[in-house]
Design an enzyme around this catalytic site. Sequence first.
Site, PDB file in Angstrom:
ATOM      1  N   GLU A 192       3.916  10.280  -6.060  1.00 59.35           N
ATOM      2  CA  GLU A 192       3.208   9.216  -6.774  1.00 59.35           C
ATOM      3  C   GLU A 192       1.780   9.672  -7.075  1.00 59.35           C
ATOM      4  O   GLU A 192       1.026   9.997  -6.167  1.00 59.35           O
ATOM      5  CB  GLU A 192       3.181   7.959  -5.899  1.00 59.35           C
ATOM      6  CG  GLU A 192       2.623   6.762  -6.618  1.00 59.35           C
ATOM      7  CD  GLU A 192       2.582   5.527  -5.726  1.00 59.35           C
ATOM      8  OE1 GLU A 192       2.158   5.635  -4.566  1.00 59.35           O
ATOM      9  OE2 GLU A 192       2.966   4.453  -6.210  1.00 59.35           O
ATOM     10  N   CYS A 239       2.216   0.334  -8.615  1.00 62.11           N
ATOM     11  CA  CYS A 239       3.330   0.909  -7.882  1.00 62.11           C
ATOM     12  C   CYS A 239       4.573   0.981  -8.752  1.00 62.11           C
ATOM     13  O   CYS A 239       5.433   1.819  -8.556  1.00 62.11           O
ATOM     14  CB  CYS A 239       3.601   0.061  -6.656  1.00 62.11           C
ATOM     15  SG  CYS A 239       3.732  -1.670  -7.086  1.00 62.11           S
ATOM     16  N   GLU A 297       5.662  -3.379   0.920  1.00 57.19           N
ATOM     17  CA  GLU A 297       5.747  -3.037  -0.515  1.00 57.19           C
ATOM     18  C   GLU A 297       4.978  -1.733  -0.679  1.00 57.19           C
ATOM     19  O   GLU A 297       3.754  -1.735  -0.649  1.00 57.19           O
ATOM     20  CB  GLU A 297       5.081  -4.127  -1.372  1.00 57.19           C
ATOM     21  CG  GLU A 297       5.610  -5.521  -1.172  1.00 57.19           C
ATOM     22  CD  GLU A 297       6.981  -5.714  -1.771  1.00 57.19           C
ATOM     23  OE1 GLU A 297       7.482  -4.814  -2.478  1.00 57.19           O
ATOM     24  OE2 GLU A 297       7.568  -6.774  -1.515  1.00 57.19           O
ATOM     25  N   GLY A 308       0.835  -1.197   0.000  1.00 58.10           N
ATOM     26  CA  GLY A 308       0.000   0.000   0.000  1.00 58.10           C
ATOM     27  C   GLY A 308       0.863   1.237   0.000  1.00 58.10           C
ATOM     28  O   GLY A 308       2.020   1.200  -0.440  1.00 58.10           O
ATOM     29  N   SER A 309       0.320   2.304   0.519  1.00 56.08           N
ATOM     30  CA  SER A 309       1.023   3.584   0.437  1.00 56.08           C
ATOM     31  C   SER A 309       2.125   3.686   1.507  1.00 56.08           C
ATOM     32  O   SER A 309       2.080   2.996   2.528  1.00 56.08           O
ATOM     33  CB  SER A 309       0.032   4.730   0.622  1.00 56.08           C
ATOM     34  OG  SER A 309      -0.555   4.639   1.901  1.00 56.08           O
ATOM     35  N   THR A 310       3.059   4.567   1.253  1.00 56.32           N
ATOM     36  CA  THR A 310       4.163   4.761   2.186  1.00 56.32           C
ATOM     37  C   THR A 310       3.639   5.292   3.520  1.00 56.32           C
ATOM     38  O   THR A 310       4.108   4.865   4.590  1.00 56.32           O
ATOM     39  CB  THR A 310       5.193   5.728   1.565  1.00 56.32           C
ATOM     40  OG1 THR A 310       5.711   5.090   0.376  1.00 56.32           O
ATOM     41  CG2 THR A 310       6.343   6.027   2.502  1.00 56.32           C
ATOM     42  N   GLY A 316       2.232   2.463   5.409  1.00 57.92           N
ATOM     43  CA  GLY A 316       3.351   1.594   5.778  1.00 57.92           C
ATOM     44  C   GLY A 316       3.996   2.042   7.077  1.00 57.92           C
ATOM     45  O   GLY A 316       4.327   1.237   7.952  1.00 57.92           O
TER      46      GLY A 316
HETATM   47  P1  NAP Z   1      -3.334   2.373   1.362  1.00 58.50           P
HETATM   48  O1  NAP Z   1      -4.301   3.465   1.563  1.00 58.50           O
HETATM   49  O2  NAP Z   1      -2.063   2.396   2.085  1.00 58.50           O
HETATM   50  O3  NAP Z   1      -4.133   1.038   1.643  1.00 58.50           O
HETATM   51  C1  NAP Z   1      -3.569  -0.232   1.511  1.00 58.50           C
HETATM   52  C2  NAP Z   1      -4.247  -1.164   2.470  1.00 58.50           C
HETATM   53  O4  NAP Z   1      -3.941  -0.784   3.810  1.00 58.50           O
HETATM   54  C3  NAP Z   1      -5.769  -1.164   2.380  1.00 58.50           C
HETATM   55  O5  NAP Z   1      -6.245  -2.472   2.608  1.00 58.50           O
HETATM   56  C4  NAP Z   1      -6.139  -0.229   3.508  1.00 58.50           C
HETATM   57  O6  NAP Z   1      -7.456  -0.377   3.966  1.00 58.50           O
HETATM   58  C5  NAP Z   1      -5.137  -0.628   4.557  1.00 58.50           C
HETATM   59  N1  NAP Z   1      -4.939   0.347   5.623  1.00 58.50           N
HETATM   60  C6  NAP Z   1      -5.216   1.671   5.642  1.00 58.50           C
HETATM   61  N2  NAP Z   1      -4.891   2.206   6.842  1.00 58.50           N
HETATM   62  C7  NAP Z   1      -4.420   1.200   7.612  1.00 58.50           C
HETATM   63  C8  NAP Z   1      -3.918   1.115   8.940  1.00 58.50           C
HETATM   64  N3  NAP Z   1      -3.854   2.182   9.724  1.00 58.50           N
HETATM   65  N4  NAP Z   1      -3.505  -0.086   9.397  1.00 58.50           N
HETATM   66  C9  NAP Z   1      -3.543  -1.174   8.614  1.00 58.50           C
HETATM   67  N5  NAP Z   1      -4.017  -1.160   7.342  1.00 58.50           N
HETATM   68  C10 NAP Z   1      -4.440   0.022   6.842  1.00 58.50           C
HETATM   69  O7  NAP Z   1      -2.919   2.250  -0.147  1.00 58.50           O
HETATM   70  P2  NAP Z   1      -3.891   2.281  -1.384  1.00 58.50           P
HETATM   71  O8  NAP Z   1      -4.223   3.685  -1.704  1.00 58.50           O
HETATM   72  O9  NAP Z   1      -5.005   1.329  -1.200  1.00 58.50           O
HETATM   73  O10 NAP Z   1      -2.946   1.643  -2.490  1.00 58.50           O
HETATM   74  C11 NAP Z   1      -2.152   2.422  -3.304  1.00 58.50           C
HETATM   75  C12 NAP Z   1      -0.717   2.429  -2.806  1.00 58.50           C
HETATM   76  O11 NAP Z   1      -0.199   1.116  -2.759  1.00 58.50           O
HETATM   77  C13 NAP Z   1       0.197   3.200  -3.697  1.00 58.50           C
HETATM   78  O12 NAP Z   1       1.050   3.999  -2.944  1.00 58.50           O
HETATM   79  C14 NAP Z   1       0.996   2.113  -4.383  1.00 58.50           C
HETATM   80  O13 NAP Z   1       2.236   2.499  -4.862  1.00 58.50           O
HETATM   81  C15 NAP Z   1       1.085   1.091  -3.347  1.00 58.50           C
HETATM   82  N6  NAP Z   1       1.402  -0.192  -3.947  1.00 58.50           N
HETATM   83  C16 NAP Z   1       2.644  -0.741  -3.738  1.00 58.50           C
HETATM   84  C17 NAP Z   1       2.984  -1.934  -4.329  1.00 58.50           C
HETATM   85  C18 NAP Z   1       4.343  -2.565  -4.142  1.00 58.50           C
HETATM   86  O14 NAP Z   1       4.461  -3.752  -4.363  1.00 58.50           O
HETATM   87  N7  NAP Z   1       5.361  -1.835  -3.716  1.00 58.50           N
HETATM   88  C19 NAP Z   1       2.061  -2.578  -5.113  1.00 58.50           C
HETATM   89  C20 NAP Z   1       0.824  -1.993  -5.315  1.00 58.50           C
HETATM   90  C21 NAP Z   1       0.499  -0.802  -4.705  1.00 58.50           C
HETATM   91  P3  NAP Z   1      -8.617   0.475   3.254  1.00 58.50           P
HETATM   92  O15 NAP Z   1      -8.957  -0.275   2.056  1.00 58.50           O
HETATM   93  O16 NAP Z   1      -9.742   0.537   4.222  1.00 58.50           O
HETATM   94  O17 NAP Z   1      -8.068   1.827   2.974  1.00 58.50           O
END
Ligand code: NAP
Length: 503
Positions: free
Chosen positions: A396, A296, A262, A240-242, A245
């Site tokens: 990003e 990502c 990741e 997910g997002s940094t 993370g």
């Molecule tokens: P996100 O907002 O960080 O969400 C990712 C996951 O984390 C979701 O299931 C989210 O739940 C959950 N989450 C949110 N807050 C949390 C917390 N406090 N504790 C535990 N889990 C929590 O990211 P996104 O916007 O969905 O995804 C896009 C990001 O992912 C981009 O930055 C992208 O670059 C990154 N990404 C990285 C990779 C890699 O392999 N490096 C691959 C794909 C994507 P909710 O659904 O309820 O928000």
Amino acid sequence: MDLADIAQAAGLRTPIRHQLFINGRFVDAQSGETMPTLNPHDNSRIADVAMAGAADVELAVQAAEAALPKWSRMAAMDRGRILLKLADLIEGNAEELARLESLDTGHPIRDSRMLDVPRTAVTYRYFGGMADKFQGEQIPVEVGFLNYTLREPVGVVGQVVPWNFPLMFTSWKMAPALAAGNCIVLKPAEITPLSSLKIAELMAEAGMPEGVVNILPGLGTVAGQAIAEHDRISKIAFTGSTATGRRIVQASAGNLKKVQLELGGKGANIVFEDANLLAAVNGAAWAIFHNQGQACIAGSRLVLHEKIADAFLEKFIPLARSIRLGNPLDPHTEMGPLTSLQHRDRVLSYVEVARSQGGEVLSGGKAPTGDLANGCYVEPTIVRASGWRDRIAQEEVFGPFVTVLTFKDDQEALQIANSTEYGLGGGLWTNNLQRAHKFARDMKSGMVWINCYKRVNPGSPFGGSGMSGYGREMGFDAMREYTQVKSIWVNVDAQIAPHYARP
Ligand code: NAP
Ligand code: MG
């Protein structure tokens, strides 16, 4: 429309699963609460999905703990066999899974059919085959001793996945964890829970014992946070997002659970003056526009040698304009909607950010009107930045939005490539062998693609450095991430002089 009508309209043959999957059964949340999941094509509601809370996480952890002794001690080949069976079932249900993924995420059906579903199947197959091939070592220590290592599963692992590739990313996380003998509590993204629930159903059919896999749709801040904090979960793997993370790392501190991250990226895709221009144009379009740029590893910075920049853009801009936007379930569609309205607005806001810093929109930059106006669509967008420090060259965007930068020489190209806080994936297009390998060595990036972009394979390590996180998915590296090493010493026939000699 009720759920059955929605399923029928989308060409689905089997019921849409919308409950939590705990201990081998589909159940409602303890609180009875639900949340809607939408079709991003028109923002219509697909289903109300059970929303897990901390109490459900606790039940899932108990189920996983109960299943762990048997699962972790099962013959590795038998664990592998279940994953191989699952891979076959995914192929047998390919059309169903592809339609479900497209309905929930907006991925064009041709991509879901050609990429998401087959890649998911091969991931389970690869790790099914890996289960009984990943082994410990015997270490040549002092004479008379046998020293060997066991690769033990970490235990109950938490996995939190994002919405951009829900089907594929759950396979990247679950397949190695299961092959290594761990039990799982997984939270899909709140806006795209459907395909992972279908996988739970197929897992049960493949013979996965109850409790080994638990899937909990819910909010990140509630269920995700509860998983990250849980003191009987031994590891958390997060994509997910940094920003999230960082929260995961903080929440994990209580029991010092193992963390694998990741995170985001800002991939540089460098085109040198000697590149095969047509191949680079096509590769660059795939790098940024596949999956509406919600990747990502997207090639979101197009770094062009100034000598070929105009010739490149002369071909690249018309190609971007010709990409067919439309309903994801239409097989002619080449680009679907972004996965949520909120995200569409965030992506579009970067057009204003670009303009405010002297950026020039070369193509796109708007949401389409007409038939697609109710969906989360954004036109393929190409923006020339005024320099590498601009926000659109650093942050990003995670959409069909590519930032164009130019360079004079190799030194400047490398400086631009390495100028962000991220270090995930990057590519280069050149016919100069020495330059290609020098850049591959010097780019601050977990993955480098030469004369190609965004290649992934279950055998090839996937992950980044810097603000893109740590740890690796796929391949033997993933098996290392999901195991811990135990070192065992045996006195075979060593003569040990008494250390505390007494008369
Ligand atoms: P996100 O907002 O960080 O969400 C990712 C996951 O984390 C979701 O299931 C989210 O739940 C959950 N989450 C949110 N807050 C949390 C917390 N406090 N504790 C535990 N889990 C929590 O990211 P996104 O916007 O969905 O995804 C896009 C990001 O992912 C981009 O930055 C992208 O670059 C990154 N990404 C990285 C990779 C890699 O392999 N490096 C691959 C794909 C994507 P909710 O659904 O309820 O928000
Ligand atoms: Mg959805």
